[in-house]
Design an enzyme around this catalytic site. Structure first.
Site, mmCIF file in Angstrom:
data_model
loop_
_atom_site.group_PDB
_atom_site.id
_atom_site.type_symbol
_atom_site.label_atom_id
_atom_site.label_comp_id
_atom_site.label_asym_id
_atom_site.label_seq_id
_atom_site.Cartn_x
_atom_site.Cartn_y
_atom_site.Cartn_z
ATOM 1 N N CYS A 75 0.743 -1.190 -0.027
ATOM 2 C CA CYS A 75 -0.106 0.073 0.012
ATOM 3 C C CYS A 75 0.974 1.184 0.109
ATOM 4 O O CYS A 75 1.390 1.596 -0.954
ATOM 5 C CB CYS A 75 -1.239 -0.030 1.127
ATOM 6 S SG CYS A 75 -2.406 0.961 0.959
ATOM 7 N N GLU A 113 -0.983 -8.835 2.872
ATOM 8 C CA GLU A 113 -0.889 -9.448 4.291
ATOM 9 C C GLU A 113 -2.195 -10.016 4.840
ATOM 10 O O GLU A 113 -2.264 -10.748 5.792
ATOM 11 C CB GLU A 113 -0.330 -8.828 5.108
ATOM 12 C CG GLU A 113 -0.991 -7.473 5.820
ATOM 13 C CD GLU A 113 -0.805 -6.215 4.920
ATOM 14 O OE1 GLU A 113 -0.552 -6.201 3.619
ATOM 15 O OE2 GLU A 113 -1.045 -5.199 5.461
ATOM 16 N N HIS A 142 -3.239 -4.793 0.473
ATOM 17 C CA HIS A 142 -2.500 -5.354 1.797
ATOM 18 C C HIS A 142 -2.693 -6.711 1.398
ATOM 19 O O HIS A 142 -3.523 -7.550 2.100
ATOM 20 C CB HIS A 142 -3.582 -5.068 3.077
ATOM 21 C CG HIS A 142 -3.519 -3.603 3.270
ATOM 22 N ND1 HIS A 142 -2.363 -3.022 3.938
ATOM 23 C CD2 HIS A 142 -4.075 -2.148 2.693
ATOM 24 C CE1 HIS A 142 -2.520 -1.726 4.163
ATOM 25 N NE2 HIS A 142 -3.615 -1.362 3.412
HETATM 26 N N1 GLN Z 1 -2.138 6.665 2.940
HETATM 27 C C1 GLN Z 1 -2.353 5.972 1.741
HETATM 28 C C2 GLN Z 1 -3.432 6.105 1.225
HETATM 29 O O1 GLN Z 1 -4.464 6.511 1.814
HETATM 30 C C3 GLN Z 1 -1.817 4.442 1.984
HETATM 31 C C4 GLN Z 1 -2.778 3.762 2.587
HETATM 32 C C5 GLN Z 1 -2.362 2.652 3.371
HETATM 33 O O2 GLN Z 1 -1.214 2.209 3.344
HETATM 34 N N2 GLN Z 1 -2.989 1.721 3.853
HETATM 35 O O3 GLN Z 1 -3.609 5.886 -0.036
#
Ligand code: GLN
Length: 569
Positions: A417, A548, A546
């Site tokens: 992400c 994970e 994600h």
């Molecule tokens: N802050 C970033 C976004 O909102 C990444 C979010 C995250 O890593 N879950 O796109």
């Protein structure tokens, strides 16, 4: 007044009060309920125990539907700070929930839904919405029967929808908390209505062993049982958590005070390999007692993935690890490891498949940013580096420096992400020469907004609709033929879970690709990049998702398998 609204009002006066705790068509006794409560203190492993019980029972061929109840008034976990509360886990359907839901999915090897997660906020929202819609027909709305009724309705609906053999309910917090008291009451009523042989209570307690005395003291546990019984709940089983094994005399005392037969008082002392707990629970006969209480029998379950042989094989693999690899996680919540629980678990799942174990070291990105330590000093000697998800500005330049170091030094890199977004910023700045490249999350005024807010998200933010409005849950990506991502996943279309508001802006794709960055997976409907990689690097792969959240012991996530493989080499 229109004829239709006249009709609606007329019908309303005929409507019965709608707070029956039984969904239509519900059949009592078809589903059993296990209620897990905790006493003495929080953090003793109620979630770990519940997860292990899920594994144990599903290896026995039973369909388990777990529910976590959290007493807070938040509607979901989406607005909670992981620094205070631990990781926000995301389900396939986009529900932002407590990390225990992640433990359940990993324990069951099954995707859960919003119906497996209940909060105080969710219940009260249902109640207030009904009240505003005039559903209570002039009655005062009360904790009993309305709030408790709504809770029982929720659990029974889940039982029906999921055709569960057993609904396992973990009551968050400790018995005696104001926040979960009405929930415990609902569980008492549930047993009253469903019958003794259909609902059982397991209390997880803690037996203290003060260092100065070097013996176990059961007083705190006793007070816990008394509190539970004062709420009208007689536990059926007691799990005594402790640091070291408790003696029989302590167990006997617990049995007497809790009014529970000695064969249903179990001791689970601190144990390094949590994956072994389901097998231990079987060895100590907890499953047999549970079957006795419910009057049910296990099923033959040789075909499904979840069976004792597969689980034992996995546990053996962990024990036979020959090599330890060291992985650095560059984050900013590194003093709360629970903030990254699913990443830790994903590494634990993948490593045994390469006869390895993983030693994780936390690298505080603000230390690199504040020049307390250089990226080189902080990162040398690691077999691989992960930059996980995150939000906001603090520590970001530290993460970017870390990514530059691993890219230039051919150290395996896995970005999740924010870890993708920052890898793109780093590449744009240092390879493409776009010196001002940044994400507008960090610098809204940047001259080179390579990562920017997803257009759909603007109106949410402007209208302060913050809770539950990110790009959440499963989205499919088409993977590029011959890419690393395609090789690892072994298929063209893959789905992973998301939780973000920003994206890699389309007009920069070409510049990045010309300099060697490959966008190896795309959400085709909107053209959003989902995976990036750098060919020729030992392993440089990142995803906007994600990954994970979908790893499981018997089915580790492909990205983590690939990452560990590269670290081992
Ligand atoms: N802050 C970033 C976004 O909102 C990444 C979010 C995250 O890593 N879950 O796109």
């Amino acid at each position: 007044m229109t004829p239709n609204s006249r009709k609606v009002l007329a019908e309303k006066t005929l409507e019965r009060e709608s707070y029956s705790p039984f969904p239509e068509g519900y059949v009592k006794g078809k589903t059993k309920y296990v209620i897990v409560t905790g006493s003495v203190m929080s953090g003793v492993g109620k979630g770990t125990f519940s997860g292990a019980l899920c594994t144990l029972l599903s290896c026995h061929g039973l369909k388990i539907s777990p529910v976590k109840f959290d007493g807070y008034i938040n509607f979901d976990a989406g607005t909670l700070n992981p620094f205070r509360h631990g990781e926000v886990f995301v389900l396939q359907d986009g529900t932002e929930c407590d990390l225990d839901l992640g433990s359940y999915e990993r324990a069951l090897h099954r995707n859960l839904t919003k119906d497996n997660y209940l909060t105080g906020g969710k219940i009260f929202k249902i109640i207030i919405d009904k009240e505003r819609a005039g559903k209570y027909l002039g009655r005062d709305v009360q904790f009993i029967p309305h709030v408790t009724g709504e809770i029982k309705y929720f659990l029974r609906s889940l039982a029906m929808k999921s055709s569960a053999d057993i609904v396992l309910v973990e009551v968050g917090g400790t018995v005696g908390d104001l926040e979960n008291s009405y929930f415990v009451e609902a569980m008492r009523e549930l047993r009253h209505e469903e019958g003794q042989s259909n609902v059982m209570f397991v209390n997880v307690t803690y037996i203290i062993e003060p260092g100065s005395l070097r013996e176990h003291k059961s007083k705190a546990a006793q007070i816990g049982f008394r509190q539970l019984m004062a709420l009208g709940v007689q536990p059926d089983m007691i799990i005594c958590r402790s640091q070291t094994p408790i003696t029989n005399s302590v167990a006997d005392k617990i049995s007497v005070f809790a009014n529970v037969p000695p064969e249903r008082v179990y001791n689970l002392y601190d144990f390094s390999n949590v994956y072994e707990i389901p097998l231990i629970l079987r060895d100590i006969g907890l499953d047999a007692e549970l079957f006795k209480i419910f009057g049910i029998a296990p099923r033959e379950n040789h075909d499904s993935l979840m069976n004792f042989n597969n689980w034992k094989d996995f546990v053996e693999k962990i024990k036979n690890a020959k090599k330890e690899i060291s992985v650095g996680i560059v984050g900013k919540y590194t003093n709360v490891h629970d903030s990254y629980l699913s990443i830790i678990k994903s590494l634990e799942h993948a490593a045994p498949y390469f006869s390895a174990s993983v030693k994780i070291k936390w690298i505080e990105s603000t230390d690199i940013e504040d020049e307390k330590i250089s990226a080189e000093e902080a990162l040398k000697g690691f077999d691989g580096i992960i930059v996980p998800g995150g939000f906001g500005k603090r520590g970001i330049e530290g993460k970017i420096q870390a990514i530059r170091y691993v890219r230039e030094n051919n150290i395996p890199y896995l970005g999740l992400c924010y870890g993708l977004q920052l890898a793109v910023v780093e590449f744009a700045r240092n390879v493409c020469g776009l010196k001002d490249a940044n994400t507008t999350e960090v610098d809204p005024e940047t001259g080179c907004p390579i990562i920017d807010i997803i257009p759909d998200q603007d109106s949410n933010i402007e209208n302060s609709r913050i809770g539950g409005t990110m790009r959440l849950g499963d989205y499919p990506a088409r993977l590029k033929p011959d890419s690393l991502a395609r090789r690892l996943y072994g298929k063209d279309i893959v789905s992973e879970r998301h939780r973000h508001r920003y994206e890699l802006v389309h007009k920069f794709h070409k510049t990045l690709e010309e300099k060697g960055l490959v966008i190896s997976g795309t959400y085709e409907e909107k053209g959003l990049p989902e995976f990036i990689e750098i060919p020729g690097h030992k392993f440089f792969l990142a995803t906007q998702a994600h990954a994970e959240f979908t790893s499981r012991p018997l089915q580790p996530n492909p990205m983590f398998l690939g990452f560990i493989e590269a670290c081992v080499k």
